[in-house]
Scaffold this motif. Sequence first.
Motif, PDB file in Angstrom:
ATOM      1  N   HIS A 190      -7.467   4.859  -2.613  1.00 48.65           N
ATOM      2  CA  HIS A 190      -6.921   5.798  -3.595  1.00 48.65           C
ATOM      3  C   HIS A 190      -6.244   5.087  -4.766  1.00 48.65           C
ATOM      4  CE1 HIS A 190      -7.752   9.274  -1.075  1.00 48.65           C
ATOM      5  NE2 HIS A 190      -7.349   8.522  -0.064  1.00 48.65           N
TER       6      HIS A 190
ATOM      7  N   LYS B 239      -4.211   3.860   2.197  1.00 48.96           N
ATOM      8  CA  LYS B 239      -4.380   4.452   0.867  1.00 48.96           C
ATOM      9  C   LYS B 239      -5.081   3.548  -0.140  1.00 48.96           C
ATOM     10  CE  LYS B 239       0.110   5.481   0.406  1.00 48.96           C
ATOM     11  NZ  LYS B 239       1.325   6.072  -0.191  1.00 48.96           N
TER      12      LYS B 239
ATOM     13  N   GLU C  18       0.781  -1.230   0.000  1.00 48.06           N
ATOM     14  CA  GLU C  18       0.000   0.000   0.000  1.00 48.06           C
ATOM     15  C   GLU C  18       0.820   1.292   0.000  1.00 48.06           C
ATOM     16  OE1 GLU C  18      -4.021   0.949   2.249  1.00 48.06           O
ATOM     17  OE2 GLU C  18      -2.329   0.836   3.633  1.00 48.06           O
TER      18      GLU C  18
ATOM     19  N   TRP D  73       2.083  12.096  -0.099  1.00 50.62           N
ATOM     20  CA  TRP D  73       1.465  10.801   0.153  1.00 50.62           C
ATOM     21  C   TRP D  73       2.422   9.783   0.774  1.00 50.62           C
ATOM     22  CZ3 TRP D  73      -3.588   9.749  -0.058  1.00 50.62           C
ATOM     23  CH2 TRP D  73      -4.404  10.687  -0.692  1.00 50.62           C
TER      24      TRP D  73
ATOM     25  N   ARG E 245      -0.170   6.240  -4.837  1.00 53.52           N
ATOM     26  CA  ARG E 245      -0.110   7.696  -4.984  1.00 53.52           C
ATOM     27  C   ARG E 245       1.296   8.256  -4.841  1.00 53.52           C
ATOM     28  NH1 ARG E 245      -5.273  10.972  -4.422  1.00 53.52           N
ATOM     29  NH2 ARG E 245      -3.829  12.417  -5.390  1.00 53.52           N
TER      30      ARG E 245
ATOM     31  N   VAL F 247       1.421   8.692   4.310  1.00 49.16           N
ATOM     32  CA  VAL F 247      -0.002   8.447   4.542  1.00 49.16           C
ATOM     33  C   VAL F 247      -0.254   6.941   4.572  1.00 49.16           C
ATOM     34  CG1 VAL F 247      -2.327   8.754   3.587  1.00 49.16           C
ATOM     35  CG2 VAL F 247      -0.653  10.610   3.439  1.00 49.16           C
TER      36      VAL F 247
END
Length: 109
Positions: free
Chosen positions: A104, A101, A7, A95, A11, A98
């Motif tokens: 996304h 995700k 993950e 990103w 992004r 983060v």
Amino acid sequence: MTFVVTEACIRCKYTDCVSVCPVDCFHEGPNFLVIDPDVCIDCAVCVPECPVGAIVADTDVPTGQERFVEMNARYAAQWPVISQAREPLPDAEQWATVSGKLDHLSEPA
């Protein structure tokens, strides 16, 4: 054993890993990379190259991210091979740290 993109790549799509891969096992989606488990030779040279720690052995996938083993195999069959490093996504730095995700992840139409 093979390696899996998890993950953390979503992004960001840093491609430092691609430039060191001796067998071109990486495939590129809109905002995520995957590793083809049938091509990966388990050399692990890509692991330290990922600036966000997104690449792990399939036996070391973080809890809650087990689905990425299957996703890497599935998307590798659909997405084109990437064999040269490219610029990361424009907002990759935002990103990079983060978590959560998966929602996304962009899939091609």
